[in-house]
Design a protein around this motif. Sequence first.
Motif, PDB file in Angstrom:
ATOM      1  N   VAL A 212      64.138 -24.556  35.596  1.00  0.00           N
ATOM      2  CA  VAL A 212      62.859 -25.269  35.712  1.00  0.00           C
ATOM      3  C   VAL A 212      63.085 -26.777  35.620  1.00  0.00           C
ATOM      4  O   VAL A 212      62.548 -27.563  36.420  1.00  0.00           O
ATOM      5  CB  VAL A 212      61.881 -24.797  34.620  1.00  0.00           C
ATOM      6  CG1 VAL A 212      60.619 -25.661  34.619  1.00  0.00           C
ATOM      7  CG2 VAL A 212      61.517 -23.330  34.829  1.00  0.00           C
TER       8      VAL A 212
ATOM      9  N   VAL B  16      53.504 -23.180  41.329  1.00  0.00           N
ATOM     10  CA  VAL B  16      53.896 -23.666  40.000  1.00  0.00           C
ATOM     11  C   VAL B  16      52.759 -23.463  39.007  1.00  0.00           C
ATOM     12  O   VAL B  16      52.985 -23.081  37.842  1.00  0.00           O
ATOM     13  CB  VAL B  16      54.311 -25.146  40.080  1.00  0.00           C
ATOM     14  CG1 VAL B  16      54.521 -25.722  38.682  1.00  0.00           C
ATOM     15  CG2 VAL B  16      55.577 -25.298  40.903  1.00  0.00           C
ATOM     16  N   GLN B  17      51.531 -23.722  39.431  1.00  0.00           N
ATOM     17  CA  GLN B  17      50.379 -23.502  38.548  1.00  0.00           C
ATOM     18  C   GLN B  17      50.267 -22.037  38.148  1.00  0.00           C
ATOM     19  O   GLN B  17      49.990 -21.710  36.991  1.00  0.00           O
ATOM     20  CB  GLN B  17      49.108 -23.974  39.247  1.00  0.00           C
ATOM     21  CG  GLN B  17      49.006 -25.484  39.401  1.00  0.00           C
ATOM     22  CD  GLN B  17      47.889 -25.918  40.331  1.00  0.00           C
ATOM     23  OE1 GLN B  17      47.383 -25.132  41.130  1.00  0.00           O
ATOM     24  NE2 GLN B  17      47.494 -27.184  40.232  1.00  0.00           N
TER      25      GLN B  17
ATOM     26  N   ARG C 286      52.654 -26.380  44.865  1.00  0.00           N
ATOM     27  CA  ARG C 286      51.856 -26.745  43.699  1.00  0.00           C
ATOM     28  C   ARG C 286      51.084 -25.543  43.150  1.00  0.00           C
ATOM     29  O   ARG C 286      51.029 -25.323  41.933  1.00  0.00           O
ATOM     30  CB  ARG C 286      50.891 -27.871  44.073  1.00  0.00           C
ATOM     31  CG  ARG C 286      50.185 -28.493  42.878  1.00  0.00           C
ATOM     32  CD  ARG C 286      49.431 -29.747  43.261  1.00  0.00           C
ATOM     33  NE  ARG C 286      48.420 -29.496  44.281  1.00  0.00           N
ATOM     34  CZ  ARG C 286      48.485 -29.943  45.533  1.00  0.00           C
ATOM     35  NH1 ARG C 286      49.530 -30.653  45.930  1.00  0.00           N
ATOM     36  NH2 ARG C 286      47.519 -29.690  46.393  1.00  0.00           N
TER      37      ARG C 286
ATOM     38  N   MET D 130      59.232 -23.098  42.627  1.00  0.00           N
ATOM     39  CA  MET D 130      59.826 -24.397  42.942  1.00  0.00           C
ATOM     40  C   MET D 130      60.919 -24.282  44.000  1.00  0.00           C
ATOM     41  O   MET D 130      61.030 -25.121  44.905  1.00  0.00           O
ATOM     42  CB  MET D 130      60.414 -25.023  41.674  1.00  0.00           C
ATOM     43  CG  MET D 130      59.386 -25.524  40.675  1.00  0.00           C
ATOM     44  SD  MET D 130      60.214 -26.130  39.173  1.00  0.00           S
ATOM     45  CE  MET D 130      58.945 -27.204  38.494  1.00  0.00           C
TER      46      MET D 130
ATOM     47  N   PHE E  67      62.543 -29.488  38.696  1.00  0.00           N
ATOM     48  CA  PHE E  67      61.583 -30.578  38.471  1.00  0.00           C
ATOM     49  C   PHE E  67      62.221 -31.927  38.834  1.00  0.00           C
ATOM     50  O   PHE E  67      61.593 -32.765  39.495  1.00  0.00           O
ATOM     51  CB  PHE E  67      61.142 -30.588  37.006  1.00  0.00           C
ATOM     52  CG  PHE E  67      60.177 -31.698  36.675  1.00  0.00           C
ATOM     53  CD1 PHE E  67      58.829 -31.569  36.949  1.00  0.00           C
ATOM     54  CD2 PHE E  67      60.631 -32.885  36.106  1.00  0.00           C
ATOM     55  CE1 PHE E  67      57.941 -32.599  36.657  1.00  0.00           C
ATOM     56  CE2 PHE E  67      59.761 -33.924  35.810  1.00  0.00           C
ATOM     57  CZ  PHE E  67      58.398 -33.773  36.092  1.00  0.00           C
TER      58      PHE E  67
ATOM     59  N   VAL F 153      58.109 -19.806  37.442  1.00  0.00           N
ATOM     60  CA  VAL F 153      57.964 -21.206  37.828  1.00  0.00           C
ATOM     61  C   VAL F 153      59.132 -21.652  38.707  1.00  0.00           C
ATOM     62  O   VAL F 153      58.939 -22.293  39.756  1.00  0.00           O
ATOM     63  CB  VAL F 153      57.860 -22.110  36.584  1.00  0.00           C
ATOM     64  CG1 VAL F 153      57.860 -23.579  36.993  1.00  0.00           C
ATOM     65  CG2 VAL F 153      56.604 -21.786  35.791  1.00  0.00           C
ATOM     66  N   SER F 154      60.353 -21.322  38.313  1.00  0.00           N
ATOM     67  CA  SER F 154      61.526 -21.740  39.097  1.00  0.00           C
ATOM     68  C   SER F 154      61.566 -21.059  40.455  1.00  0.00           C
ATOM     69  O   SER F 154      62.005 -21.663  41.440  1.00  0.00           O
ATOM     70  CB  SER F 154      62.813 -21.463  38.312  1.00  0.00           C
ATOM     71  OG  SER F 154      63.015 -20.082  38.116  1.00  0.00           O
TER      72      SER F 154
END
Length: 471
Positions: free
Chosen positions: A222, A110-111, A107, A164, A226, A160-161
């Motif tokens: 992404v 990702v932030q 988390r 994740m 998700f 981001v990816s």
Amino acid sequence: MLDTLERTDSSSPTDERSWWSRPCGIRELLWIALPLIASTASWSMTSFVDRMFLFWYSPESMAAALPAGMLHFTLLCFPIGLASYLNTFVAQYDGAGRPEQIGAVIRKGVQFGAVMVPLYFLTIPLAAWAFQMVGHAPEVQVLEVRYFQILSFGAGASVVSAAMSCFFTGRGKTTLVMFVEIGSCVLNVVLDGLFVFGFCGEWLEGITGAAVATTASQWFKVIAYFILLWKPARGGEFGLLDWSRDEPGLLGRIFRYGSASGFQVLLEVGTFTGFTFLMGRMGLTAMTASTLAVDINALTFVPMIGLGTGIATLVGREIGHEDPRRAATATWSGLVIALIYAGTMGMTYFLVPDFFLAAHAMGMEPTEFEEIRVLSIFLLRFVAFFCVFDALNVVAVSTLKGAGDVRFIMVVGIVFSLILASLAFAFVWLGQIHVAGLWLVMTSWVILLAITHWVRFFTGQWRQKNVIDPA
């Protein structure tokens, strides 16, 4: 030899099983690493096809894609290096039997990536100034600026990816990551074929289309991650949506260790970017041949990144499980795989270089390609040695990162990059820039990095490292 090394590496009894079947042996490492190798090989194939299409479109476009792409990736290195280091946190929490902390790690990653999305937009107006300073030919500069500016719209998605994906790679669930990365690669190649050659309109033709295709493929990852994270998030086992489970000081530890890792990646890639920029000052032929050599070397180096992630995952898991002996076994298993693969590729670069140049040759008249071909074959002699020591370096660095020994790696990166930068400035100041000299310096740099990191491994100090607090 490997059995002897393991016996001297630990006071624990030697596992009687073979190096293939023992825990953290070659079989287990391959089970985790092969999907990652396929994933990173897809990156390599994406880049290779990207530049091959651009080469067929125009040599100037391909020559512009390397420095612009390298500058783009250099700006990505620190945040992606930080986000990717979440893999070590996830692996160590998984090994320690504390899955409830894994969600908090992902988390926060990702932030961090979400914050980076708008920040990369600020680099767009700086592109023209940056490439003007390099001094490449004006027609190449125009293409470099356009390529870099469009790639900036997908830069944050890459961060981001990367964060994740660590939810899966850190737990050894690498097959899903492979499918996402290969899907992104296929999308990029298909869009390249449609855009670069003008099948979707002149406004997407050439280097513009290649950049748009790459940006779209980054956002595809992404969306895919998700979707894959939605089910475990709703399940609650990993605390992906439960802020109450966050460990005190977790964010600080992520930035402390992840920043050191990211800075090390930034130094190495930044140094290599400077090398490509210097090549650009030597004319279109030298730049094109160097681009070809770098692209071909990526066929060896990029899969090694996947192997390195697999090594770091096993090392991190066993450090979390407080079993550094098995972590060392993972390192030796990785060394065997790396030497076999990189050694084989190095031999082919040396013995049959035309095999790797054949696809590019189809896009030009033989007489026009001949000068580029001769220089490319000469440079592939360097690549044949370069790739083997690069693979050795990846194995050692992955072990140290998996354990949490990132500060040492960062310091080594600073010292060696400063030395290399000093030599480059001296060459420029003396007006003695030569293709062979630059490749010789780069090859020596990689050899010294590999030796230094392996010396650190043999000292055994990494065994006492970890990135997670005691439960």
